[in-house]
Design a protein around this motif. Sequence first.
Motif, short mmCIF file in Angstrom:
data_model
loop_
_atom_site.label_atom_id
_atom_site.label_comp_id
_atom_site.label_asym_id
_atom_site.label_seq_id
_atom_site.Cartn_x
_atom_site.Cartn_y
_atom_site.Cartn_z
N THR A 112 0.82 -1.22 0.00
CA THR A 112 0.00 0.00 0.00
C THR A 112 0.85 1.27 0.00
OG1 THR A 112 -0.14 0.00 2.43
CG2 THR A 112 -1.87 -1.18 1.22
N ALA A 113 2.15 1.13 0.06
CA ALA A 113 3.04 2.29 0.11
C ALA A 113 3.67 2.55 -1.25
CB ALA A 113 4.12 2.09 1.16
N GLN A 114 4.02 3.79 -1.49
CA GLN A 114 4.81 4.14 -2.66
C GLN A 114 6.28 3.93 -2.33
OE1 GLN A 114 4.74 8.29 -3.72
NE2 GLN A 114 5.71 7.97 -5.71
N ILE A 115 7.04 3.44 -3.29
CA ILE A 115 8.47 3.24 -3.06
C ILE A 115 9.27 4.06 -4.06
CG2 ILE A 115 8.49 1.14 -4.50
CD1 ILE A 115 10.79 0.11 -2.68
N ARG A 116 10.26 4.76 -3.55
CA ARG A 116 11.21 5.48 -4.40
C ARG A 116 12.59 4.88 -4.18
NH1 ARG A 116 10.63 11.86 -4.80
NH2 ARG A 116 11.99 11.35 -6.57
N VAL A 117 13.30 4.67 -5.27
CA VAL A 117 14.59 3.99 -5.22
C VAL A 117 15.66 4.93 -5.77
CG1 VAL A 117 15.92 1.97 -5.94
CG2 VAL A 117 13.44 1.77 -5.54
N PHE A 118 16.75 5.04 -5.00
CA PHE A 118 17.87 5.89 -5.38
C PHE A 118 19.17 5.09 -5.37
CE2 PHE A 118 14.86 8.81 -3.23
CZ PHE A 118 14.57 9.65 -4.32
N ASP A 119 20.09 5.50 -6.24
CA ASP A 119 21.40 4.87 -6.37
C ASP A 119 22.44 5.97 -6.19
OD1 ASP A 119 23.80 3.81 -7.26
OD2 ASP A 119 23.08 3.28 -9.26
N PHE A 120 23.25 5.87 -5.10
CA PHE A 120 24.21 6.93 -4.81
C PHE A 120 25.61 6.65 -5.36
CE2 PHE A 120 24.45 4.37 -0.80
CZ PHE A 120 25.78 3.99 -0.88
N TYR A 121 25.76 5.59 -6.15
CA TYR A 121 27.08 5.21 -6.64
C TYR A 121 27.74 6.34 -7.42
CZ TYR A 121 30.67 2.85 -9.38
OH TYR A 121 31.85 2.51 -9.97
N ASP A 122 29.00 6.60 -7.09
CA ASP A 122 29.80 7.61 -7.77
C ASP A 122 31.13 6.96 -8.13
OD1 ASP A 122 31.48 9.69 -8.54
OD2 ASP A 122 30.75 11.09 -7.04
N SER A 123 31.38 6.77 -9.42
CA SER A 123 32.58 6.04 -9.85
C SER A 123 33.87 6.73 -9.43
CB SER A 123 32.56 5.87 -11.38
OG SER A 123 32.52 7.14 -12.02
N ARG A 124 33.82 8.03 -9.14
CA ARG A 124 35.03 8.74 -8.71
C ARG A 124 35.37 8.46 -7.26
NH1 ARG A 124 32.98 14.58 -10.06
NH2 ARG A 124 31.20 13.58 -9.03
N ARG A 125 34.33 8.21 -6.44
CA ARG A 125 34.56 7.99 -5.00
C ARG A 125 34.47 6.52 -4.61
NH1 ARG A 125 30.75 12.56 -4.17
NH2 ARG A 125 31.93 14.42 -3.63
N HIS A 126 33.56 5.80 -5.21
CA HIS A 126 33.26 4.43 -4.79
C HIS A 126 33.90 3.47 -5.79
CE1 HIS A 126 29.50 6.88 -3.60
NE2 HIS A 126 30.46 7.02 -2.68
N THR A 127 35.14 3.11 -5.51
CA THR A 127 35.98 2.45 -6.52
C THR A 127 36.22 0.96 -6.28
OG1 THR A 127 37.96 3.15 -5.31
CG2 THR A 127 37.18 4.61 -7.06
N GLU A 128 35.52 0.36 -5.31
CA GLU A 128 35.74 -1.05 -5.04
C GLU A 128 35.41 -1.90 -6.28
OE1 GLU A 128 36.75 -2.86 -2.39
OE2 GLU A 128 37.31 -1.07 -1.29
#
Length: 250
Positions: A112-128
């Motif tokens: 019954t809820a609305q869902i919003r999905v976000f992706d914070f990946y930043d290739s400059r910072r998150h390099t694993e």
Amino acid sequence: MELKRGKFQGVLNILSFNRHFYIIGISILLVFGLSLYIINWNITIFWIVIIAFIYGLIAPLIVSAYVYDFSGYYKMSWLNNLKLNSSKITQIVNINAGFDETSFILNKKFETAQIRVFDFYDSRRHTEPAIVRARKVSSVFPNTQQINSRQIPMNNKSADIIFLLSALHEIRSNSEKIDFLKECKRILKPEGHLIIVEHLRDLPNLLAFSFGFTHFFSKKNWLDVLKKARFVETRESKFTPFMSIFVSKI
């Protein structure tokens, strides 16, 4: 579309995303084994090293199978213990680092809820390397938005629950984590919940992942960044000995 997990999907993910570690580890093991014919090793030391290497390669797979394939993590039954009032939840936010196995499940659980999905990946910072590989095979929930970790495009006090499921440790900088958590606080309703699920840098995960446990953060670190982001109440519970659930309120 609903994401269907295959058998031993957790183990297969670990092998796939971290294959560089396994290739290096197996190569070292083979070279060390062959060195027995060249170097006059003390046989006891030789077998201690061999067993330690084999343990380091196998233990993460066993623990991953337990946590991700057999514990019910992806059935989300652990949410029942948090005693959330589903009838009052209208806006769910799920934030990932580019590998999303949970949005379809959460969407079904909170019908019954609305869902919003976000992706914070930043290739400059998150390099694993592991997260780079994971992004290539991840199913993308419809209308997932790419965001900067310092800005979530939602109104103040608009979200009932924000989920960060095995994602936030990809932000390695504490200052970046604090800024991101401040944004989470901004968009939470006064009665809302921030739910973080993470492996910890602790003894069980040391035994499970050996030096790989340094990829995680300690309980003290999580409580510290949440406090600096001005969450006034955080409680921790365990989901298996290897994972912690942090529930924070503003």
